[in-house]
Write an enzyme that holds these catalytic residues in place. Structure first.
Site, PDB file in Angstrom:
ATOM      1  N   GLU B 154       0.874  -1.166   0.000  1.00 16.23           N
ATOM      2  CA  GLU B 154       0.000   0.000   0.000  1.00 16.23           C
ATOM      3  C   GLU B 154       0.918   1.224   0.000  1.00 16.23           C
ATOM      4  OE1 GLU B 154      -2.771  -0.415   3.243  1.00 16.23           O
ATOM      5  OE2 GLU B 154      -3.836   1.375   2.614  1.00 16.23           O
ATOM      6  N   ASP B 306      -8.160  -4.925   6.839  1.00 12.48           N
ATOM      7  CA  ASP B 306      -7.187  -3.843   7.026  1.00 12.48           C
ATOM      8  C   ASP B 306      -6.743  -3.815   8.491  1.00 12.48           C
ATOM      9  OD1 ASP B 306      -5.534  -1.812   6.064  1.00 12.48           O
ATOM     10  OD2 ASP B 306      -6.974  -0.225   6.528  1.00 12.48           O
TER      11      ASP B 306
END
Lengths: 267, 418
Positions: B154, B306
């Site tokens: 990410e 997440d």
């Protein structure tokens, strides 16, 4: 022969299942396998459901049962939803404790149909013959795929299906008649006659004329189930609708025997 | 020989090798929904029961009574920053310590029914990437832990404005003039990368996306200030996913919907499908927003946690890369700010919450954590379904998605204590 008349299709299924359970338990007590001949189609579905219920309730085990199915289409893949392998697997075998080594269904995908049929007859013989052949009939009185005109002395073989049967089957193949199998492998009339006992299930008014021809008319290859008149131990189990073409005296006669017949399946 | 009949808590199930095992009395999740069926397993793979029955003509060696539980493919989490005190973006001093941390998380995930995950690394320095990435080699699930699908990187190619908890000084906001050269300099090898999240509005982004796709990497757009246009160009270049929908992106506006507009973009086609990760922890995505996503594009909905290092831990202070995070209940905030960090919700929790918030059937919620993420990553010929030939990675749950037992390659690797 016996004609057992039950009120409706559900009662027919119940009686048939109880009869099979009785036979399995008898064989088990005698330390023997029970060898069953089995049909497909909507009529025996109810019997299979009841047998599964009895199995789940612990009343029965299929550990000592061998089976021979009546017929199978030619050149229809085994896993096709309409194959009889699929029918038996989905509606019966996968729900019980039968050993797959003990089940037999003709292989319609073989390249040598004659050999497959001869082998099937040999396996039946090696199993000691069929103890109880369960069957249904068509509206034209056919048993297995022994359609009108089949020899009453016939053995397991390949058979070309008639136009009526193919058209009737189209509804199972998306309404597309070109997808309907045109041939099948089937046990013969004599193969069924060789069984020690035969139990024919008949439900619905559309089978009424066939039942009339089977038990009230003469033996004829145009109505192959009529051969059961000569069987030493044949039982027909019908619902009320299927008796609509029978003479009143025939119905009264067999209903008078119901208490005796009921006792055959008490447990 | 008759089958040995076992229950799911039998110690034998942890050691099954090449025996023929039949799982029965269970509701099996398949493409047609939940059905009372059996699952047959041998050598860690799911078998075709008709082939066993009609060709092998054999009975099972072992029959396992699943007592009416749901048998679902094992859960897949494409965005997991760590858990159980371990942070995947933190490399301290040596490989061994990092590998042990990764293994610990993988092992603990089995209790959540997760059998595959993408270790997720937030924006880091090139030095850190060069050390961490070689250690994230993909693996299959086993009793050692959930399988690693490859890293989810990410950043760092993200919008500075939408970096969220990512360290500002490490964010790279341009891929010009030579995207491939920059990528290789920052990441090193792409071999162990499964997913890259990047901002599509950056200079050189489209070329970078094409490069990543050519290496077999899945590209997800996120941490972005992009308007809809660059988002659509990204999809046409091969991007297949939006990272944590609604979070770290422009809010929806009727004259330019931003990345959220991708959900109904006319550019979506069978050749260019779109999935979006969504965090249904009740914190990152308001229930109403969950419903908007579900009703707008249910086909693309993929559940991700997440989750951060605090997953499975008590409240307190935790690390996320170089950042300090404060955790209270299900809320995790960046130290000194009101910025939401990753979640501390488990995948079963996210599945339950999705069902509660949207009213979707359990089949949909489970597929969103199994088959869809597997399809997105192109691993559905091995994982994420219970089709014939697949790895026998599955989980037994009740209707409340409480994990009762987890299996990898047909072996029980986790058993809940009642």
């Amino acid at each position: 022969m016996k004609l057992i008349i039950e009120e409706n299709a559900d009662k027919v299924a119940e009686f048939a299942a109880r009869y099979v359970v009785t036979k399995i338990n008898e064989a088990t007590e005698n330390g023997k396998y029970l060898v069953l001949g089995l049909p497909t189609g909507s009529t025996p579905l109810g019997m299979y459901k009841k047998l599964i219920e009895f199995y789940n309730a612990g009343v029965i085990s299929f550990e000592k049962v061998k089976t021979f199915n009546m017929d199978e289409y030619v050149d229809l893949p085994r896993d096709h939803t309409e194959s009889y392998h699929s029918f038996m697997f989905d509606n019966f075998f996968r729900h019980i404790d039968i050993n797959p080594a003990n089940i037999h269904i003709l292989d319609g995908n073989t390249s040598d149909h004659e050999k497959e049929c001869e082998e099937y007859e040999r396996k039946i013989k090696e199993s000691g013959g069929i103890d109880l052949f369960v069957g249904g009939i068509g509206p034209d009185g056919h048993i297995a795929f022994n359609e009108p005109g089949s020899s009453l002395a016939s053995r397991t073989r390949i058979k070309t299906l008639n136009e009526d049967t193919i058209q009737a089957n189209a509804r199972f193949f998306g309404g597309d008649i070109t997808k309907v199998p045109t041939q099948a492998l089937t046990v013969g009339v004599q193969t069924v006659m060789d069984a020690r006992e035969v139990m024919i299930l008949i439900t619905g008014s559309h089978k009424a004329l066939a039942l009339h021809q089977a038990i009230e008319c003469g033996i004829s290859h145009m109505c192959t189930v009529s051969a059961m008149q000569m069987h030493r131990c044949a039982t027909f189990i019908a619902d009320e609708d299927a008796t609509l073409e029978l003479k009143v005296k025939t119905v009264k006669y067999f209903k008078g025997l119901m208490n005796h017949h009921r006792s055959l399946v008490m447990f | 020989m008759l089958p040995r009949k076992l229950k799911i808590d039998s110690t034998e199930l942890a050691e099954i090798t090449n025996e023929l095992v039949q799982f029965l009395n269970c509701l099996v999740l398949r493409s047609g929904g939940l059905k009372k069926e059996h699952i047959w397993v041998r050598n860690g793979r799911i078998l075709d029961e008709r082939t066993v029955f009609f060709e092998e003509k054999t009975m099972a060696d072992v029959q396992i009574d699943c007592e009416g539980l749901i048998l679902s493919p094992g859960f897949i989490d494409l965005q997991l920053n760590g858990g159980f005190g371990i942070d995947f973006s933190t490399y301290n001093s040596d490989d061994k310590e990092y590998q042990e941390g990764l293994a610990l998380v993988a092992k603990q995930l089995l209790a959540h029914g997760v059998t595959s995950f993408s270790p997720t690394v937030i924006t880091s320095s090139p030095e850190t990437y060069h050390k961490i990435l070689p250690l994230l080699k993909p693996s299959n699930a086993s009793s050692e832990g959930a399988g690693n699908l490859g890293a989810h990187l990410e950043g760092p190619f993200i919008s500075a404005d939408k970096r969220g908890c990512h360290p500002e000084q490490l964010v790279i906001t341009s891929l010009s003039p030579n995207p491939v050269e920059i990528i290789e300099h920052v990441y090193g090898s792409t071999e162990n990368i499964a997913i890259v999240t990047m901002a599509p509005e950056l200079e050189g982004a489209q070329e970078a996306i094409e490069y990543f796709v050519s290496t077999g990497t899945t590209v997800s757009v996120g941490h972005s200030s992009a308007k809809l246009g660059p988002g659509e160009m990204a999809v046409l270049s091969g991007a297949k996913m939006i990272t944590h929908l609604f979070n770290a992106m422009q809010s929806y506006h009727h004259r330019d919907p931003g990345l959220i507009g991708l959900l109904t973009s006319s550019k979506l086609t069978p050749d260019h499908p779109l999935y979006y990760g969504i965090i249904s922890d009740g914190i990152h995505t308001h229930d109403s927003a969950l419903r908007i996503a579900y009703h707008t594009n249910s086909a693309g909905l993929v559940l991700v946690t997440d989750a951060i290092a605090a997953l499975g831990m008590s409240d307190g202070v935790h690390k996320l890369g170089t950042q300090t995070i404060h955790v209270k209940g299900l809320e995790a905030k960046l130290d000194g700010t009101n910025t939401t960090a990753g979640s501390v919700a488990s995948m079963p929790y996210c599945i339950r919450h999705l069902m509660k918030a949207t009213g979707c059937p359990i089949e949909f919620a489970l597929q969103s954590a199994t088959h869809k993420p597997a399809t997105l990553l192109g691993v559905s010929d091995e994982k994420g379904t219970l089709d014939v030939g697949r790895l026998a990675d599955f989980v037994l749950i009740d209707k409340n998605v409480t994990v009762k037992a987890t299996f990898c390659s047909g072996k029980r690797v986790f058993l809940a204590q009642d």
